[in-house]
Every structure is written in structure tokens, then in C-alpha cells.
Design an enzyme around this catalytic site. Structure first.
Site, mmCIF file in Angstrom:
data_model
loop_
_atom_site.group_PDB
_atom_site.id
_atom_site.type_symbol
_atom_site.label_atom_id
_atom_site.label_comp_id
_atom_site.label_asym_id
_atom_site.label_seq_id
_atom_site.Cartn_x
_atom_site.Cartn_y
_atom_site.Cartn_z
ATOM 1 C CB SER A 38 41.823 39.969 54.379
ATOM 2 O OG SER A 38 40.579 39.920 53.751
ATOM 3 C CE LYS A 56 40.720 37.887 59.229
ATOM 4 N NZ LYS A 56 41.161 37.959 57.813
ATOM 5 C CB SER A 65 38.104 39.747 56.082
ATOM 6 O OG SER A 65 39.296 39.003 56.020
#
Ligand code: GLN
Length: 485
Positions: free
Chosen positions: A177, A78, A153
Site C-alpha cells: 500500500s 494517512k 490503500s
């Protein structure tokens, strides 16, 4: 079987037996990204040359008998975890060209094992969001239905793992997330106990809540990846000096006598989609068939979790994001000749709407005279939520719950409706507020095509039990559907 569809554990075995090389695996993954990512947009940056070079070094190490769990395994990260070899954008214009001068501790740990990092993954800007639509680099699409959100997210991470564009990924979870996108994309996502994994080099969103976690194709893979990244780090004062369990060795064993708590409030939540309820209850029935026993529990303050979180997280974010002022990092509006207008213009242009909304909210909540009424009050509610879990875990060993109230919804549905998006975090926020570990394991499909996750929450530092229950569930339920791409 095609190489890109291997799990981490399968790939490790083939590498060990010399039946596949890391270069072949890495090529397969890069080809897959080339073929699919135009549609899915899971990656912000891909580094084929760096990845192939790392793969060659991994192959050499394996040839010399120096193979660790992750040696030669193509992973993706990420884009809010600092990597020296690639930009770290946090999904934001303000950091578009930012190249960190150091690697995060988790990246160093992967590098120590000679893992291969193929690229950096799309996300809601600064991890604020539940859909991955709030990225400066465009939304990520759900591989199961390209018109739907992948969740967020860490939506890029979930989509990349689901679509076999990497063997596994690292995401971050401040309020869900890792778990929520894992649930929407049919992969495994684990949020470890607060303090289990070093946050050094993780760009801060809400420091009292953030944790890095594995996102993988199977629970066994999550156990391997967690073992690699967990443990004390002197560079992160919130990391805990507690020994790391050998998670992969603790996956087997029956579930006889395991007490599974079903929080009354979660199943009575208005807005819980009956399709989600049905799939999750079906999963709980599978666990019961395996010898587990269910008990009804109560988490009476969980109904205040959304309100408490959406004061605490924006407050901490407003403080953490003050550093992006056009002076120290990332972009600057060079047209402004005066300091204050340079700050204003850089931040107005660099941050997207959701981030600006949270900075305003958080700054207000922390402003003189309001602290006690907002952040102070929310912290008190947080203590009550922690105590709810303490009471509940006297009656049960793990808690089983939905991850999100609905299956993945259509892109665009909440872009102009932040409140609805915030409310969809209702089942994940409490674990962050309490600091306990929680996992999402795929447990079925709604309407035969949209993945649903089962959330299991455990006591502090008991990731091993969550992984064991998840792994045993996976074996018994035999869920193997993949998106048609
Ligand atoms: N959806 C939550 C939010 O928008 C959680 C995000 C996260 O875990 N990073 O804040």
C-alpha cells in the site's frame, strides 16, 4: 519555482537560508489543497489553523537556530495513524468522529522536529484495498488522469504528494500500500523492514505485516523522512533495537559491481502488461549502464504469495477489527436496545463491503478445526517465501521488479471484482511476507502519461542500499515529468 512544488530537501535549504518561512510554505500547500482537492479527494481532514500555528512555532524555532530536518515542512498523514489534533477515521464510517487520545510514535517524532501536519489522507477502509475506492469518504482520483485509480490503500497519500498538496507524506504498507500507489502516481514510496519503524499508534490491519513508510517526491526526501521516523520504540514490542543508519549521508557512490537480481517468475507472470515490462526493463538497463550487473534469480514460491497473504491478512484483520463493537470506539447504533443486535447493527452499518468480506474470510480461516488448514498452512508457505529470498540474496544485493502488473486502471474496474484486485498485488506481497524492505521509484511513463515504478527489494535493515540505488537511478534517468493539473 512555486513553493508547493518544492521537494523536502529543497524546502529545508530555503528555510535554513531564511529565503522562505514555514508559514509561507504551509500557506502555499493549503492554497494548493483548496484549489485541487475538490477534484482529487486526497484528504479526509485538513487542519489549516493547526498547520499555520505549527508553522509559526517552526519559524520561531528556526529563527532561534533550532532547525531539524523536518522543522517547518508541511506533511500529510494517512488517516490510520493516530493524531490527537485531528480525527483518525481509517477511511471508515465506524471511526468517522474518532479522535485518538494519543499521538502515534511517528507523529511524536515529527512533532519533536516541529514538522507541520496539514491534514489526514484518504485511504481504502482500514487499508484493505489496492485502489482507494473502498473508502467511506469517496474515491481518490489519480492526478495524472482523474478517471483512474491512484492505487491503494495509501492512494490519498500518493495523490497528495504527486499533486504537490503536501511536500511529503506517511503511508502504511501491509501488502504493497505504499509502493503500489507510489508507482501509479509517479512518486517514491518506501516500505521499511518489518520492525524498523514503530507501529505504536498505527491502527492495526494485519499486525505481522504492517509497516509505516515515507511517500515523497524524491528518494533523497524518503531518506530524510525515514531517518526521522525509524528506530526502536519501547511502546512497540515488534520494533527492533538496532541503530538507525544515516540514510541521507549514504545516497552517493557509484553502482559498480552491484548485483541486481531479476526474479524469473516475476517477469514471466501472465498478466504482466508489456508496457510495464518495457519501462521496468529500460530502468534496469540504466542501472547496468551505471556499472551494476544483473543476475537471473528464482523465487519459486512467489506464485503462492497471493494465496498465503489473502489468508494471513484477513485472519489477522478479523481479530484486530473485533474491537470495533460500538462500545469502545467510534459509532454505535443507539436504536438497538439489546447487546448482540447493537454489535451486529453497528458493525453492519459501520464497515463497508470489502472490510466485511475480509472479516468473514478471516473468521472462517481461524475457526475451530480450520486453523491448521488455512492460517497454519499459509504460515508454512510464508516460511518458504522467506527462504526463497534468503537464497536469492546470496546471489544478488538488490532485487529489481515491477510494482504492479499494469499501469493505473480506470476507477470502477475492480469494485465488484475483488479477486482481480487481489491478484494485482502479486509483486508487492512477498516483501511483506518476508519482512524485507522495498521501494518504488518512478522509472517512466506508459503511453507517455501513466507513471510506472521500479521496485527494488533488499535484505533486512538494508534500506540504505535501496535508497542509494534509487537516488543514483533518479539522477541518471532524469525522470522529472509531473501531472498536468
Ligand atoms: N492491497 C493489499 C490489500 O488489499 C495491501 C493493502 C495494504 O498494504 N494495506 O490487502
Amino acid at each position: 519555482m512555486q513553493l508547493h512544488s518544492l521537494t523536502l530537501v529543497q524546502a529545508r535549504r530555503l528555510l535554513k537560508e531564511g529565503r522562505v518561512s514555514s508559514v509561507e510554505l504551509t500557506r502555499a500547500v493549503i492554497d494548493r489543497i483548496d484549489a485541487l482537492d475538490q477534484k482529487i479527494n486526497a484528504f479526509i481532514n485538513v487542519d489549516p489553523d493547526g498547520a499555520l500555528e505549527a508553522a509559526r512555532r517552526a519559524d520561531e524555532a528556526i529563527a532561534n537556530g533550532d532547525q531539524h530536518d523536518l522543522t517547518g515542512i508541511p506533511l500529510a498523514i494517512k488517516d490510520l495513524i493516530c493524531t490527537r489534533s485531528m480525527p483518525t477515521t481509517c477511511g471508515s464510517r465506524i471511526l468517522e468522529n474518532f479522535r485518538p487520545p494519543y499521538d502515534a510514535t511517528v507523529i511524536r517524532r515529527l512533532a519533536d522536529q516541529k514538522a507541520v501536519i496539514v491534514g489526514k489522507l484518504n485511504m481504502d477502509e482500514f487499508a484493505m484495498g489496492s485502489t482507494t475506492e473502498h473508502s467511506a469518504f469517496g474515491p481518490t482520483c489519480n492526478p495524472w488522469d482523474l478517471e483512474r485509480i491512484p492505487g491503494g490503500s495509501s492512494g490519498g497519500a500518493a495523490a497528495a504528494v504527486a499533486a504537490d498538496m503536501c511536500l511529503a507524506a506517511l503511508g502504511s504498507d501491509t501488502g504493497g500500500s505504499v509502493r503500489q500507489p507510489a508507482s501509479h502516481c509517479g512518486v517514491v514510496g518506501l516500505k521499511p523492514t518489518y520492525g524498523r519503524v514503530s507501529r505504536f499508534g498505527l491502527v492495526a490491519f494485519a499486525s505481522s505485516l504492517d509497516q509505516i513508510g515515507p511517500m515523497t517526491k524524491t528518494t533523497a526526501d524518503a531518506a530524510v523522512l525515514l531517518k526521522a521516523i525509524a528506530g526502536h520504540d519501547p511502546a512497540d514490542s515488534t520494533s527492533v533495537p538496532k541503530p538507525v543508519a544515516d540514510y541521507p549521508c549514504r545516497l552517493e557512490g557509484d553502482l559498480k559491481g552491484l548485483r541486481i537480481g531479476l526474479p524469473r517468475e516475476y517477469y514471466q507472470t501472465e498478466g504482466l502488461d508489456p508496457r510495464v515490462e518495457q519501462v521496468v526493463k529500460g530502468a534496469v538497463a540504466v542501472l547496468e549502464d551505471m556499472g551494476a550487473r544483473t543476475v537471473e534469480i528464482t523465487l519459486p514460491h512467489s506464485r503462492h504469495a497471493v494465496a498465503a497473504y489473502y489468508v494471513i491478512a484477513p485472519s489477522e484483520a478479523s481479530s484486530n477489527l473485533a474491537r470495533y463493537d460500538g462500545v469502545k470506539y467510534g459509532m454505535r447504533d443507539f436504536e438497538q436496545t439489546e447487546l448482540l443486535s447493537m454489535y451486529n447493527s453497528t458493525r453492519s452499518r459501520g464497515f463497508g463491503a470489502e472490510v466485511q468480506r475480509r472479516i468473514i474470510l478471516g473468521t472462517f480461516a481461524l475457526s475451530a478445526g480450520y486453523y491448521d488448514a488455512y492460517y497454519g498452512k499459509a504460515s508454512q508457505v510464508r516460511s518458504l517465501i522467506i527462504d526463497d529470498f534468503r537464497q536469492a540474496f546470496k546471489l544478488c544485493d538488490v532485487i529489481a521488479a515491477p510494482v504492479a502488473p499494469t499501469p493505473a486502471y480506470r476507477l470502477g474496474e475492480t469494485v465488484d471484482d475483488p479477486l482481480t484486485m487481489y491478484l494485482s498485488d502479486v509483486f508487492t506481497l512477498s516483501a511483506n511476507l518476508a519482512g524485507i524492505p522495498a521501494i518504488s521509484v518512478p522509472c517512466g511513463l506508459a503511453d507517455d502519461r501513466l507513471p510506472i515504478g521500479l521496485q527494488l527489494m533488499g535484505t533486512h535493515f538494508d534500506e540504505a542500499t535501496l535508497l542509494k540505488v534509487g537516488h543514483q537511478f533518479e539522477k541518471a534517468a532524469g525522470i522529472s515529468a509531473k501531472p498536468q493539473l
